[in-house]
Motif scaffolding. Structure first.
Motif, PDB file in Angstrom:
ATOM      1  N   ALA A  25       0.884  -1.063  -0.028  1.00 30.90           N
ATOM      2  CA  ALA A  25      -0.042   0.299   0.218  1.00 30.90           C
ATOM      3  C   ALA A  25       0.896   1.289   0.113  1.00 30.90           C
ATOM      4  CB  ALA A  25      -0.898   0.096   1.192  1.00 30.90           C
ATOM      5  N   ALA A  26       2.045   1.329   0.668  1.00 34.12           N
ATOM      6  CA  ALA A  26       3.042   2.419   0.919  1.00 34.12           C
ATOM      7  C   ALA A  26       3.644   2.471  -0.399  1.00 34.12           C
ATOM      8  CB  ALA A  26       3.897   2.005   1.919  1.00 34.12           C
ATOM      9  N   ALA A  27       3.863   1.524  -1.236  1.00 39.84           N
ATOM     10  CA  ALA A  27       4.413   1.721  -2.624  1.00 39.84           C
ATOM     11  C   ALA A  27       3.458   2.152  -3.655  1.00 39.84           C
ATOM     12  CB  ALA A  27       5.090   0.457  -3.080  1.00 39.84           C
ATOM     13  N   HIS A  28       2.169   1.778  -3.250  1.00 32.95           N
ATOM     14  CA  HIS A  28       1.249   2.433  -4.273  1.00 32.95           C
ATOM     15  C   HIS A  28       0.864   3.725  -4.109  1.00 32.95           C
ATOM     16  CE1 HIS A  28      -2.611   2.416  -6.666  1.00 32.95           C
ATOM     17  NE2 HIS A  28      -3.007   2.906  -5.969  1.00 32.95           N
ATOM     18  N   ALA A  29       0.821   4.145  -2.839  1.00 33.00           N
ATOM     19  CA  ALA A  29       0.514   5.469  -2.389  1.00 33.00           C
ATOM     20  C   ALA A  29       1.806   6.419  -3.004  1.00 33.00           C
ATOM     21  CB  ALA A  29       0.566   5.561  -0.955  1.00 33.00           C
ATOM     22  N   LEU A  30       3.018   6.110  -2.843  1.00 40.41           N
ATOM     23  CA  LEU A  30       4.133   7.039  -3.147  1.00 40.41           C
ATOM     24  C   LEU A  30       4.259   7.077  -4.558  1.00 40.41           C
ATOM     25  CD1 LEU A  30       6.976   5.525  -0.777  1.00 40.41           C
ATOM     26  CD2 LEU A  30       5.794   7.893  -0.446  1.00 40.41           C
ATOM     27  N   ALA A  31       4.075   5.858  -5.496  1.00 36.45           N
ATOM     28  CA  ALA A  31       4.014   5.825  -6.728  1.00 36.45           C
ATOM     29  C   ALA A  31       2.863   6.699  -7.633  1.00 36.45           C
ATOM     30  CB  ALA A  31       4.082   4.523  -7.349  1.00 36.45           C
ATOM     31  N   GLY A  32       1.758   6.657  -6.886  1.00 39.52           N
ATOM     32  CA  GLY A  32       0.557   7.231  -7.543  1.00 39.52           C
ATOM     33  C   GLY A  32      -0.228   6.464  -8.445  1.00 39.52           C
ATOM     34  N   ARG A  33      -1.204   6.889  -8.541  1.00 36.80           N
ATOM     35  CA  ARG A  33      -2.375   5.778  -9.352  1.00 36.80           C
ATOM     36  C   ARG A  33      -1.785   5.893 -10.663  1.00 36.80           C
ATOM     37  NH1 ARG A  33      -8.991   6.477  -9.299  1.00 36.80           N
ATOM     38  NH2 ARG A  33      -9.317   4.789 -10.874  1.00 36.80           N
ATOM     39  N   GLY A  34      -1.793   4.626 -11.398  1.00 38.60           N
ATOM     40  CA  GLY A  34      -1.370   4.483 -12.606  1.00 38.60           C
ATOM     41  C   GLY A  34       0.055   4.533 -13.076  1.00 38.60           C
ATOM     42  N   ALA A  35       0.859   4.816 -11.890  1.00 35.52           N
ATOM     43  CA  ALA A  35       2.233   4.731 -12.117  1.00 35.52           C
ATOM     44  C   ALA A  35       2.845   3.476 -12.745  1.00 35.52           C
ATOM     45  CB  ALA A  35       3.031   5.220 -10.974  1.00 35.52           C
ATOM     46  N   LEU A  36       2.252   2.330 -12.611  1.00 34.24           N
ATOM     47  CA  LEU A  36       2.845   1.177 -13.152  1.00 34.24           C
ATOM     48  C   LEU A  36       2.683   1.107 -14.489  1.00 34.24           C
ATOM     49  CD1 LEU A  36       3.965  -1.751 -12.583  1.00 34.24           C
ATOM     50  CD2 LEU A  36       1.645  -2.560 -12.073  1.00 34.24           C
ATOM     51  N   VAL A  37       1.813   1.473 -15.193  1.00 31.53           N
ATOM     52  CA  VAL A  37       1.492   1.770 -16.494  1.00 31.53           C
ATOM     53  C   VAL A  37       2.474   2.883 -17.132  1.00 31.53           C
ATOM     54  CG1 VAL A  37      -0.110   2.136 -18.401  1.00 31.53           C
ATOM     55  CG2 VAL A  37      -0.663   0.804 -16.239  1.00 31.53           C
ATOM     56  N   SER A  38       2.447   4.033 -16.607  1.00 28.45           N
ATOM     57  CA  SER A  38       3.275   5.417 -17.039  1.00 28.45           C
ATOM     58  C   SER A  38       4.635   5.077 -16.888  1.00 28.45           C
ATOM     59  CB  SER A  38       2.529   6.480 -16.476  1.00 28.45           C
ATOM     60  OG  SER A  38       2.830   6.481 -14.921  1.00 28.45           O
ATOM     61  N   LEU A  46       9.903   1.196  -6.381  1.00 24.83           N
ATOM     62  CA  LEU A  46       9.191   1.752  -5.016  1.00 24.83           C
ATOM     63  C   LEU A  46       8.832   0.546  -4.291  1.00 24.83           C
ATOM     64  CD1 LEU A  46       7.427   5.077  -6.113  1.00 24.83           C
ATOM     65  CD2 LEU A  46       9.290   4.929  -4.744  1.00 24.83           C
ATOM     66  N   LEU A  47       8.152  -0.599  -5.145  1.00 25.05           N
ATOM     67  CA  LEU A  47       7.598  -1.556  -4.527  1.00 25.05           C
ATOM     68  C   LEU A  47       8.431  -2.359  -3.756  1.00 25.05           C
ATOM     69  CD1 LEU A  47       5.133  -3.311  -4.080  1.00 25.05           C
ATOM     70  CD2 LEU A  47       5.476  -4.250  -6.114  1.00 25.05           C
ATOM     71  N   VAL A  48       9.896  -2.404  -4.337  1.00 28.72           N
ATOM     72  CA  VAL A  48      11.072  -3.205  -3.819  1.00 28.72           C
ATOM     73  C   VAL A  48      11.598  -2.557  -2.513  1.00 28.72           C
ATOM     74  CG1 VAL A  48      13.487  -3.802  -4.236  1.00 28.72           C
ATOM     75  CG2 VAL A  48      11.642  -4.266  -5.787  1.00 28.72           C
ATOM     76  N   VAL A  49      11.597  -1.197  -2.793  1.00 29.75           N
ATOM     77  CA  VAL A  49      12.151  -0.276  -1.573  1.00 29.75           C
ATOM     78  C   VAL A  49      11.196  -0.405  -0.464  1.00 29.75           C
ATOM     79  CG1 VAL A  49      12.411   2.142  -0.779  1.00 29.75           C
ATOM     80  CG2 VAL A  49      13.566   1.178  -3.115  1.00 29.75           C
ATOM     81  N   CYS A  50       9.959  -0.319  -0.429  1.00 29.71           N
ATOM     82  CA  CYS A  50       8.960  -0.342   0.790  1.00 29.71           C
ATOM     83  C   CYS A  50       8.720  -1.896   1.263  1.00 29.71           C
ATOM     84  CB  CYS A  50       7.633   0.070   0.098  1.00 29.71           C
ATOM     85  SG  CYS A  50       7.621   1.983  -0.433  1.00 29.71           S
ATOM     86  N   GLU A  51       8.718  -2.600   0.309  1.00 39.19           N
ATOM     87  CA  GLU A  51       8.055  -4.217   0.525  1.00 39.19           C
ATOM     88  C   GLU A  51       9.640  -4.955   1.172  1.00 39.19           C
ATOM     89  OE1 GLU A  51       5.086  -7.188   0.840  1.00 39.19           O
ATOM     90  OE2 GLU A  51       5.526  -5.131   0.807  1.00 39.19           O
TER      91      GLU A  51
END
Length: 218
Positions: A25-38, A46-51
């Motif tokens: 959830a923290a990685a998603h919040a930091l990256a922002g909505r749609g960041a995985l696509v853009s 960010l997912l690696v750093v947070c998880e």
């Protein structure tokens, strides 16, 4: 700490999974909505750093050989397991058809690290190099026979992540020309979804396991 894994309570297992979910959830919040696509590389980084710190800390605490293995030794096993698991996941993905061009290598690197956190690192922290334990958690028979609590905690999310990534790869070769069809966007969505479903499944299995133990004790 604990000598036997069956001493892990359902509440502890739930708290452990909740912490791992908080990292997502923290990685998603930091990256922002749609960041995985853009920007897949940024979102995965960010997912690696947070998880990574959460997964390594949580499963190092749940290490099986607590008397002979300190928390910091278990952390070291997780840190070593992270790149080893990433290599195995990247190799498996490439064998199954993942692109290998320079355009994709950074995203592939971060994706493989994420998959290592889902599949390899927890077992490395808990079991170290115990071949028997690794075979147990990798086997599908774990869902049909009673086993230790942390086996459920490791196996179900691991299998869920792998199955989710595999099933979600089917749109990639289709000519829909959608941005989310690019590697490794859809497989990341599938892996994360499968990982979260696996966490829920593991808690259900743990609850059933605890009920069986109490019934035998009575």
């Amino acid at each position: 700490m604990r000598a036997e894994s069956t001493q892990i309570s359902a509440l502890t297992a739930g708290a452990a999974h909740l912490l791992c979910f908080a990292g997502l959830a923290a990685a998603h919040a930091l990256a922002g909505r749609g960041a995985l696509v853009s920007d897949p590389a940024l979102a995965l980084r960010l997912l690696v750093v947070c998880e990574a710190p959460i997964v390594i800390a949580v499963f190092s605490y749940l290490r099986r050989d607590a008397k002979s293995c300190s928390f910091f030794k278990a952390v070291a096993r997780g840190l070593i397991g992270l790149p080893v698991g990433a290599f195995l996941n990247a190799f498996g993905a490439i064998v199954l058809g993942a692109p290998v061009g320079i355009k994709y290598w950074i995203a592939t690197l971060y994706w493989s690290l994420v998959m290592s956190l889902f599949t390899f690192v927890p077992a490395a922290c808990v079991f170290g190099a115990s071949k028997i334990d690794w075979l147990n958690v990798l086997s599908h028979s774990i869902y049909f026979t009673p086993t230790n609590v942390e086996n459920y905690m490791i196996s179900a999310p691991c299998h869920g992540a792998v199955l989710g990534a595999w099933l979600s790869a089917w749109p990639m070769p289709l000519d829909w020309e959608r941005p989310w069809q690019e590697w490794p966007i859809c497989v990341t969505y599938g892996a994360v979804a499968g990982y979260m479903v696996g966490m829920v499944v593991s808690l259900i299995l743990i609850a059933v396991h605890k009920r069986r133990v109490r019934a035998k004790a009575d």
